[in-house]
Motif scaffolding. Structure first.
Motif, mmCIF file in Angstrom:
data_model
loop_
_atom_site.group_PDB
_atom_site.id
_atom_site.type_symbol
_atom_site.label_atom_id
_atom_site.label_comp_id
_atom_site.label_asym_id
_atom_site.label_seq_id
_atom_site.Cartn_x
_atom_site.Cartn_y
_atom_site.Cartn_z
ATOM 1 N N ASN A 136 0.821 -1.337 -0.054
ATOM 2 C CA ASN A 136 -0.048 -0.103 -0.065
ATOM 3 C C ASN A 136 0.777 1.251 -0.151
ATOM 4 O OD1 ASN A 136 0.818 -0.409 2.509
ATOM 5 N ND2 ASN A 136 -0.889 0.273 3.411
ATOM 6 N N VAL A 137 2.231 1.106 -0.009
ATOM 7 C CA VAL A 137 3.079 2.465 -0.339
ATOM 8 C C VAL A 137 3.564 2.503 -1.805
ATOM 9 C CG1 VAL A 137 5.284 3.394 0.378
ATOM 10 C CG2 VAL A 137 3.613 2.165 2.099
ATOM 11 N N PHE A 138 3.452 3.888 -2.317
ATOM 12 C CA PHE A 138 3.988 3.841 -3.639
ATOM 13 C C PHE A 138 4.880 5.087 -3.628
ATOM 14 C CE2 PHE A 138 -0.078 1.933 -3.953
ATOM 15 C CZ PHE A 138 0.202 0.729 -4.825
ATOM 16 N N GLU A 147 8.141 11.333 -3.808
ATOM 17 C CA GLU A 147 7.293 11.461 -2.577
ATOM 18 C C GLU A 147 7.033 9.899 -2.431
ATOM 19 O OE1 GLU A 147 4.007 13.997 -2.813
ATOM 20 O OE2 GLU A 147 5.238 15.679 -2.520
ATOM 21 N N TYR A 148 6.904 9.327 -1.088
ATOM 22 C CA TYR A 148 6.337 8.053 -0.891
ATOM 23 C C TYR A 148 4.927 8.285 -0.422
ATOM 24 C CZ TYR A 148 10.793 6.059 -1.792
ATOM 25 O OH TYR A 148 11.748 5.513 -2.732
ATOM 26 N N ILE A 149 3.675 7.630 -1.021
ATOM 27 C CA ILE A 149 2.481 7.856 -0.532
ATOM 28 C C ILE A 149 1.857 6.628 -0.029
ATOM 29 C CG2 ILE A 149 0.213 8.678 -1.179
ATOM 30 C CD1 ILE A 149 2.286 10.895 -1.043
ATOM 31 N N GLU A 150 1.452 6.650 1.173
ATOM 32 C CA GLU A 150 0.703 5.130 1.697
ATOM 33 C C GLU A 150 -0.899 5.722 1.345
ATOM 34 O OE1 GLU A 150 0.105 2.737 5.726
ATOM 35 O OE2 GLU A 150 0.586 4.862 5.953
ATOM 36 N N PRO A 156 -5.117 9.245 0.929
ATOM 37 C CA PRO A 156 -3.509 9.045 0.836
ATOM 38 C C PRO A 156 -2.838 9.907 1.639
ATOM 39 C CG PRO A 156 -4.595 9.098 -1.388
ATOM 40 C CD PRO A 156 -5.543 9.522 -0.412
ATOM 41 N N ARG A 157 -1.680 9.703 2.195
ATOM 42 C CA ARG A 157 -0.965 10.644 3.013
ATOM 43 C C ARG A 157 0.558 10.234 2.677
ATOM 44 N NH1 ARG A 157 1.735 8.665 7.796
ATOM 45 N NH2 ARG A 157 1.454 6.369 8.199
ATOM 46 N N GLN A 158 1.377 11.389 2.686
ATOM 47 C CA GLN A 158 2.567 11.272 2.319
ATOM 48 C C GLN A 158 3.416 10.989 3.713
ATOM 49 O OE1 GLN A 158 4.054 15.131 1.147
ATOM 50 N NE2 GLN A 158 6.184 14.449 0.883
ATOM 51 N N LEU A 159 4.542 9.940 3.443
ATOM 52 C CA LEU A 159 5.027 9.365 4.528
ATOM 53 C C LEU A 159 6.538 10.056 5.164
ATOM 54 C CD1 LEU A 159 5.049 5.710 3.431
ATOM 55 C CD2 LEU A 159 3.852 6.844 5.145
ATOM 56 N N GLU A 165 11.908 4.690 5.552
ATOM 57 C CA GLU A 165 12.898 3.740 5.876
ATOM 58 C C GLU A 165 12.346 2.520 6.264
ATOM 59 O OE1 GLU A 165 15.811 5.421 8.520
ATOM 60 O OE2 GLU A 165 16.067 7.063 7.195
ATOM 61 N N LYS A 166 11.341 2.441 7.089
ATOM 62 C CA LYS A 166 10.583 1.413 7.612
ATOM 63 C C LYS A 166 10.136 0.638 6.353
ATOM 64 C CE LYS A 166 6.419 1.162 9.506
ATOM 65 N NZ LYS A 166 5.428 1.318 10.563
ATOM 66 N N TYR A 167 9.467 1.133 5.502
ATOM 67 C CA TYR A 167 8.747 0.423 4.212
ATOM 68 C C TYR A 167 9.902 -0.088 3.290
ATOM 69 C CZ TYR A 167 4.281 1.446 6.000
ATOM 70 O OH TYR A 167 3.079 1.631 6.892
ATOM 71 N N LEU A 168 11.003 0.460 3.142
ATOM 72 C CA LEU A 168 12.114 0.126 2.055
ATOM 73 C C LEU A 168 13.091 -0.890 2.636
ATOM 74 C CD1 LEU A 168 12.527 3.643 0.604
ATOM 75 C CD2 LEU A 168 10.923 1.764 -0.292
#
Length: 168
Positions: A136-138, A147-150, A156-159, A165-168
């Motif tokens: 769910n993160v793009f 930007e990384y958006i969840e 949607p919200r910007q991370l 770092e947690k998602y990558l």
């Protein structure tokens, strides 16, 4: 315990909740059995008797049975979440080395639509959009910046950098 009920997949989360419901229902059912078999009653000679031993044995049996079933169901939910986590880690990482537009064909149509609506409201145009390891993160390039958006529950919200770092 907090990490056990993190929602990674809908089915895994639902199974964990169902497991808790099974355990809770077993405890309620066990108290009903304990109460119904522990009531004193008159026998054929008019004396008052109690069958507390049967009630307590039934109580322990029901609690133990439902606890085992509930733990197994919770375990299946956790297995599903772990398999999804492994799948997310094994997806290849996409890197961008040029300024050419990147096709967004690997991004689900629903995610593209939701992201386009989000940026249209802010009068911005998406140049490209790529999936990440998390479902769910793009990664989105908008107006020359990445930007990384969840995509989540409401909008949607910007991370932040720590969340990225947690998602990558």
């Amino acid at each position: 315990m907090e990490e056990l009920f993190v929602r990674r997949t809908l089915i895994g989360f639902a199974l964990k909740v169902i497991g808790l419901v099974v355990i809770g229902w077993g405890i309620i059912q066990a108290f009903i059995v304990l109460n119904s078999f522990s009531q004193p009653f008159p026998n054929e000679m008019g004396m008052i008797e109690s069958v507390g031993g049967i009630g307590f044995g039934g109580f322990l049996t029901i609690v133990a049975t439902n606890a085992v079933y509930g733990i197994l169901i919770i375990g299946f939910g956790e297995v599903i979440d772990l398999l999804q986590k492994i799948h997310d880690k094994n997806e290849p990482k996409v890197t961008i080395e040029s300024n050419l537009p990147v096709p967004t064909s690997s991004v689900p149509v629903e995610a593209q639509k939701e992201m386009n609506e989000f940026y249209t409201k802010m009068n911005m145009k998406i140049e490209w959009m790529l999936p990440t390891k998390s479902r769910n993160v793009f990664s989105v390039k908008v107006d020359g910046r990445s930007e990384y958006i969840e995509l989540g529950d409401h909008s949607p919200r910007q991370l932040s950098e720590e969340e990225v770092e947690k998602y990558l």
